[in-house]
Design a protein around this motif. Structure first.
Motif, PDB file in Angstrom:
ATOM      1  N   PRO A   1     -50.879  21.280  -5.074  1.00  0.00           N
ATOM      2  CA  PRO A   1     -51.782  20.573  -6.070  1.00  0.00           C
ATOM      3  C   PRO A   1     -53.343  20.647  -5.554  1.00  0.00           C
ATOM      4  N   SER A   2     -54.227  20.911  -6.531  1.00  0.00           N
ATOM      5  CA  SER A   2     -55.696  20.871  -6.033  1.00  0.00           C
ATOM      6  C   SER A   2     -56.078  19.685  -5.368  1.00  0.00           C
ATOM      7  N   GLN A   3     -56.675  19.786  -4.031  1.00  0.00           N
ATOM      8  CA  GLN A   3     -57.580  18.743  -3.519  1.00  0.00           C
ATOM      9  C   GLN A   3     -58.403  17.919  -4.479  1.00  0.00           C
ATOM     10  N   GLU A   4     -58.897  18.386  -5.522  1.00  0.00           N
ATOM     11  CA  GLU A   4     -59.932  17.643  -6.404  1.00  0.00           C
ATOM     12  C   GLU A   4     -59.085  16.295  -7.143  1.00  0.00           C
ATOM     13  N   TYR A   5     -57.712  16.848  -7.555  1.00  0.00           N
ATOM     14  CA  TYR A   5     -56.877  15.865  -8.288  1.00  0.00           C
ATOM     15  C   TYR A   5     -56.361  14.702  -7.336  1.00  0.00           C
ATOM     16  N   ILE A   6     -56.214  15.422  -6.098  1.00  0.00           N
ATOM     17  CA  ILE A   6     -55.667  14.295  -4.932  1.00  0.00           C
ATOM     18  C   ILE A   6     -56.782  13.482  -4.862  1.00  0.00           C
ATOM     19  N   ASP A   7     -58.047  13.757  -4.799  1.00  0.00           N
ATOM     20  CA  ASP A   7     -59.085  12.701  -4.312  1.00  0.00           C
ATOM     21  C   ASP A   7     -59.241  11.921  -5.679  1.00  0.00           C
ATOM     22  N   LYS A   8     -59.187  12.171  -6.776  1.00  0.00           N
ATOM     23  CA  LYS A   8     -59.264  11.568  -8.153  1.00  0.00           C
ATOM     24  C   LYS A   8     -58.163  10.420  -8.283  1.00  0.00           C
ATOM     25  N   PHE A   9     -57.090  10.788  -7.632  1.00  0.00           N
ATOM     26  CA  PHE A   9     -55.823   9.702  -7.931  1.00  0.00           C
ATOM     27  C   PHE A   9     -55.757   8.766  -6.873  1.00  0.00           C
ATOM     28  N   LEU A  10     -56.370   9.129  -5.584  1.00  0.00           N
ATOM     29  CA  LEU A  10     -56.469   8.159  -4.404  1.00  0.00           C
ATOM     30  C   LEU A  10     -56.797   6.684  -4.707  1.00  0.00           C
ATOM     31  N   PRO A  11     -57.831   6.416  -5.654  1.00  0.00           N
ATOM     32  CA  PRO A  11     -58.249   5.350  -5.759  1.00  0.00           C
ATOM     33  C   PRO A  11     -57.147   4.186  -6.575  1.00  0.00           C
ATOM     34  N   LEU A  12     -56.460   5.007  -7.105  1.00  0.00           N
ATOM     35  CA  LEU A  12     -55.365   4.186  -8.013  1.00  0.00           C
ATOM     36  C   LEU A  12     -54.164   3.814  -7.102  1.00  0.00           C
ATOM     37  N   THR A  13     -54.146   4.250  -5.820  1.00  0.00           N
ATOM     38  CA  THR A  13     -53.014   3.875  -4.950  1.00  0.00           C
ATOM     39  C   THR A  13     -53.021   2.717  -4.118  1.00  0.00           C
ATOM     40  N   ASP A  14     -53.960   1.857  -4.377  1.00  0.00           N
ATOM     41  CA  ASP A  14     -54.228   0.573  -3.513  1.00  0.00           C
ATOM     42  C   ASP A  14     -53.175  -0.558  -4.063  1.00  0.00           C
ATOM     43  N   PHE A  15     -52.289  -0.542  -3.446  1.00  0.00           N
ATOM     44  CA  PHE A  15     -51.160  -1.517  -3.805  1.00  0.00           C
ATOM     45  C   PHE A  15     -51.505  -2.862  -3.723  1.00  0.00           C
ATOM     46  N   SER A  16     -52.493  -3.271  -2.864  1.00  0.00           N
ATOM     47  CA  SER A  16     -53.166  -4.556  -2.456  1.00  0.00           C
ATOM     48  C   SER A  16     -53.686  -5.181  -3.819  1.00  0.00           C
ATOM     49  N   GLU A  17     -54.157  -4.164  -4.535  1.00  0.00           N
ATOM     50  CA  GLU A  17     -54.929  -4.385  -5.762  1.00  0.00           C
ATOM     51  C   GLU A  17     -53.706  -5.075  -7.127  1.00  0.00           C
TER      52      GLU A  17
END
Lengths: 150, 369
Positions: free
Chosen positions: B149-165
């Motif tokens: 997968p493209s690094q661009e998409y990885i970077d875009k999805f990372l903010p969604l993965t904060d479980f503490s939220e």
């Protein structure tokens, strides 16, 4: 010694030789029955097997009968001693020999890397054959498999 | 007459003793029940008991039905489809919904282990698991065979993965969860946080199933969900172990042989690694276990980790976390957690054993290969 005295003597002697032989015989018979039942339970041969591919049952068999093929990847042929079951999947091929008389299942051949399964055999209900590279397991339907992890 | 009575008494006593021995020794027979109906893997329940009367078998079959009901209930909560989890994943950002007790319990436990492992165990990496092609996805840019997968998409999805939220609560016996506000819009479609409990759900279900067995009075047996989650009761057969301990054979991730044997009872055994669900790209193996910090499959020397502890759900989560954490951090973590035992195989094919509470390893090849 008078007959009366002999008779009294016999009555006083609690165990005679013949009595002891009978006691020993009875004990031996009971012990033999116990051992026979106990050890036959311990070494219970499998009554049936199933073959599982990727967690799906693809073949079941009561040993002595021809079994039920549940998937296209399984073929079966009659042999002198029982049945030869071949499982050919996208991962490779395994051939299992079912010996009806001995109630055993062994691996005749397998083209998996390592070939660890080729040394495995089912002769007791607790045995199983596992070919992880091919996602295959052979288990006894009437036994319990040893727990594994990994 | 007196002698006759003595003989009779002797015979009766011998017969009674032998019968008693037979019942106590060979009466404990094993029964195994299996199904592949849950979590896409094989569920096994093994019971050793006095299967003498028909009622004994009927009781075991009833317990098996209850065990299956437990697995069905957990899967309807945290399975991928037609579940509470699916409803949560479909929520808009910031929305709240009522959940069931399983979902709440797993959120609570996940939050604890997420904190303890500094985010190494993270059920909120689900969007990235989809992106990497390890979960069914309607993302048009999800990984396809022969590419990464493209690094661009990885970077875009990372903010969604904060479980503490993710917020969750219990009020008056009801359970609620609120989706984080974060969202990302890619090619006209908005994506929000999603959860994936596959790293903990099977262990959780197996733990509940073991409780069902114990409540029914069973002392000897085990329950497993696939080969990754195993809960042991006690053993009572020399065919399966020593004394009350079961032999648990650990399968090597690459050699596929048995590299170690545990002797354990009344514990859970959980294994995770890069061997069971992965793909190969340009000679490198990419695992389904995603590191929530890099957004990529974990990339260290760990090949597989087995954790032995009391709680199977926790064991599942820790074994996943340790893969992400790598050898050094895991050993540091274990120093502070004597309740956990871990055995792991690294990329150099070196087996490390951490005996937090005295694990018994009987394999002959536990040294360097």
């Amino acid at each position: 010694m008078s007959l009366k005295k002999i008779s009294e003597e016999k009555q006083n002697k609690f165990f005679r030789k013949k009595d002891l032989i009978i006691y020993i015989l009875v004990a031996v018979v009971i012990a033999a029955v116990f051992l026979a039942v106990f050890f036959s339970e311990d070494n219970d041969a499998p009554e049936g097997i199933r073959i599982i591919y990727a967690d799906e049952v693809i073949f079941t068999m009561t040993i002595g009968e021809e079994g039920t093929i549940l998937s296209d990847v399984v073929t079966r042929e009659k042999t002198y001693f029982g049945y030869r079951i071949t499982v050919a999947t996208e991962y490779g091929s395994n051939v299992f020999d079912v010996n009806v008389k001995e109630k055993t299942v062994s691996v005749e051949s397998a083209d998996c890397e390592g070939g660890d399964c080729r040394h495995m055999k089912i002769s007791k209900k607790s045995d199983s054959i596992v070919c992880l590279p091919h996602l295959l397991r052979v288990e006894c339907t009437d036994g319990v498999n040893r727990p594994v992890s990994g | 007459m007196k002698k006759f009575l003595v003989i009779l008494a002797t015979i009766l006593l011998s017969a009674t003793l032998c019968l008693g021995a037979l019942v106590s020794c060979s009466g404990k027979k094993g029964k195994q029940y299996t199904t592949t109906a849950y979590f896409g893997t094989q569920t096994v329940m093994a019971i050793f008991d006095d299967f003498i009367r028909n009622e004994d078998t009927e009781k075991a079959e009833k317990v098996w039905q209850e065990v299956k009901a437990v697995f069905a209930s957990v899967e309807s909560s945290v399975g991928r489809e037609n579940s509470v989890l699916a409803d949560f994943n479909a929520l808009e950002a910031g929305e709240t919904m009522e959940t069931d007790v399983h979902f709440y319990n797993l959120l609570k436990l996940s939050a604890k282990i997420y904190d303890q492992t500094d985010g190494a165990f993270n059920p909120a990496v689900a969007p990235l698991v989809e992106l990497w092609g390890f979960l069914p996805s309607d993302m048009p840019f999800a990984r396809k065979d022969g590419e990464l997968p493209s690094q661009e998409y990885i970077d875009k999805f990372l903010p969604l993965t904060d479980f503490s939220e993710i917020e969750f609560s219990e009020e008056d016996g009801k359970y609620y969860v609120t989706k984080p506000l974060a969202s990302v819009t890619i090619e006209g479609k908005t994506y929000t946080s999603e959860l994936d409990f596959s790293g903990i759900g099977k262990g959780y279900a197996a733990g509940l199933a073991a409780e069902v067995m114990k409540e029914a009075g069973y002392v000897y047996g085990y329950v497993s969900a696939g080969s990754s989650s195993l809960v042991l009761l006690k053993n009572n057969s020399d065919d399966y172990g020593s004394g009350e301990n079961w032999y648990v054979d650990l399968v090597h991730p690459t050699r596929q042989d048995i590299y170690a044997r545990l002797e354990k009872n009344s514990v859970s055994v959980s294994t995770s690694g890069d061997y069971e669900n992965n793909f190969l790209y340009e000679g490198k193996t990419y695992s389904h276990i995603i590191d929530g910090k890099s957004g990529k499959p974990f990339d260290n020397d760990m090949r597989c980790v087995t954790v032995v502890c009391d709680d199977p759900a926790s064991g599942d989560a820790y074994s996943t976390a340790f893969c992400v954490m790598g050898e050094e951090k895991t050993l540091e973590f274990l120093k502070n957690h004597p309740e956990l035992e871990a055995i792991f195989v690294t990329g150099k094919d070196v087996l490390q054993v951490y005996n937090g509470v005295g694990a018994v390893i009987t394999a002959s090849d536990i040294t360097e290969k």
